[in-house]
Design a protein around this motif. Sequence first.
Motif, PDB file in Angstrom:
ATOM      1  N   GLN A   1       0.774  -1.186  -0.002  1.00 44.69           N
ATOM      2  CA  GLN A   1       0.037  -0.030   0.020  1.00 44.69           C
ATOM      3  C   GLN A   1       0.938   1.321   0.010  1.00 44.69           C
ATOM      4  O   GLN A   1       0.746   2.153  -1.016  1.00 44.69           O
ATOM      5  CB  GLN A   1      -0.890   0.145   1.175  1.00 44.69           C
ATOM      6  CG  GLN A   1      -1.859  -1.115   1.219  1.00 44.69           C
ATOM      7  CD  GLN A   1      -3.096  -0.809   2.342  1.00 44.69           C
ATOM      8  OE1 GLN A   1      -3.559   0.139   2.376  1.00 44.69           O
ATOM      9  NE2 GLN A   1      -3.301  -1.834   3.225  1.00 44.69           N
TER      10      GLN A   1
ATOM     11  N   THR B   1     -10.602  -0.322   2.153  1.00 50.33           N
ATOM     12  CA  THR B   1     -10.112  -1.121   0.956  1.00 50.33           C
ATOM     13  C   THR B   1     -10.502  -2.398   0.645  1.00 50.33           C
ATOM     14  O   THR B   1     -10.975  -3.077   1.558  1.00 50.33           O
ATOM     15  CB  THR B   1      -8.255  -1.321   1.372  1.00 50.33           C
ATOM     16  OG1 THR B   1      -8.363  -2.124   2.460  1.00 50.33           O
ATOM     17  CG2 THR B   1      -7.575   0.072   1.600  1.00 50.33           C
TER      18      THR B   1
ATOM     19  N   VAL C   1      -4.131  -2.524  -5.858  1.00 47.65           N
ATOM     20  CA  VAL C   1      -3.529  -1.608  -5.263  1.00 47.65           C
ATOM     21  C   VAL C   1      -2.373  -0.461  -5.681  1.00 47.65           C
ATOM     22  O   VAL C   1      -2.545   0.474  -5.679  1.00 47.65           O
ATOM     23  CB  VAL C   1      -2.711  -2.471  -3.988  1.00 47.65           C
ATOM     24  CG1 VAL C   1      -1.976  -1.333  -3.229  1.00 47.65           C
ATOM     25  CG2 VAL C   1      -3.675  -3.096  -3.050  1.00 47.65           C
TER      26      VAL C   1
END
Length: 308
Positions: A14, A154, A194
């Motif tokens: 991330q 997320t 991501v």
Amino acid sequence: MTRLIAVCGATGNQGGSVAKLLLEHQDKYRVRALTRNPDSPAAQKLAELGAEVVKADLSIPEDLQQALRGCWGVFGVTNFYDTKIKDDPSSEERQGKNLVDAAMANGVECFVWSTLPSSHQISGGRLVSRIYEGKHHVDDYIREKRCPAVFLYTGNFYENMIFRSHMRYNRELDRVEFHQPVIKPDTKLAMLYVQRDLSAVTKAVFDNWDSRKEELNHQYLYVANARVTPLDILASVKKVTGKDGIYEVLPSTGVPDRDIMFQLYNEMGMYGSKELPDENILKLGVEMHGIDDFVREMLAPHLGLPVL
């Protein structure tokens, strides 16, 4: 004038995606990459790209007070699978709160927090995963402290098919084999690319903060492109590479909290009936990417398969 952004977990999936994208826009942003190991190859690569690499441990408040000094913005994330947290799950909540305290003390204007909803609330207390709860409790703390922030919910990471070795190509049988714990073949997962989309949404928040602060402050953005089943993923692999595949459900991840999380997905999903992609992300001008993009750009090369 460029704005200094502290990026937590800058050598991870991330944080690394956010740091790398911001480093492509050094006319607007400077990156302070926070890591416990500044000498790692990943940290050194960020330094070569122009990041200021700083040693910081989220468990040590003094580290964070220094690391966030002079920062306009922060991308905050904690990692349940970090050995420090796995051995003491409650420490994830403490790490997040340490980060909030440091942001407030240093006058950070825009805090982007990667988080998850409460598994306790979703399941009525039946399927409680500490992977969810530690992050969720930090949300409340952010509101309590009136920290100027945006919450990013997320999705499941497409990249885990690579990082967790869920998928491989069996050359002898000329087929793709997808092995994943607990998740049923027809379970619909809210999925996130991501490297493409978490970073883009985070940058869009920073880009729009001045003009849309009142709207964005304490808003939840659902960072997932679509709900996709394991069988949908194999269908994409077939479409992009021409290779057939099989799916096998493994009995356990080896991490009880992760098993609970996956069972939660099987029974009720992550985000209810929330429409994906999130209209509020589309309003920020971010075009989300899907499974075909991921298979074409990352998974097929990883498997050693040509793209049709």
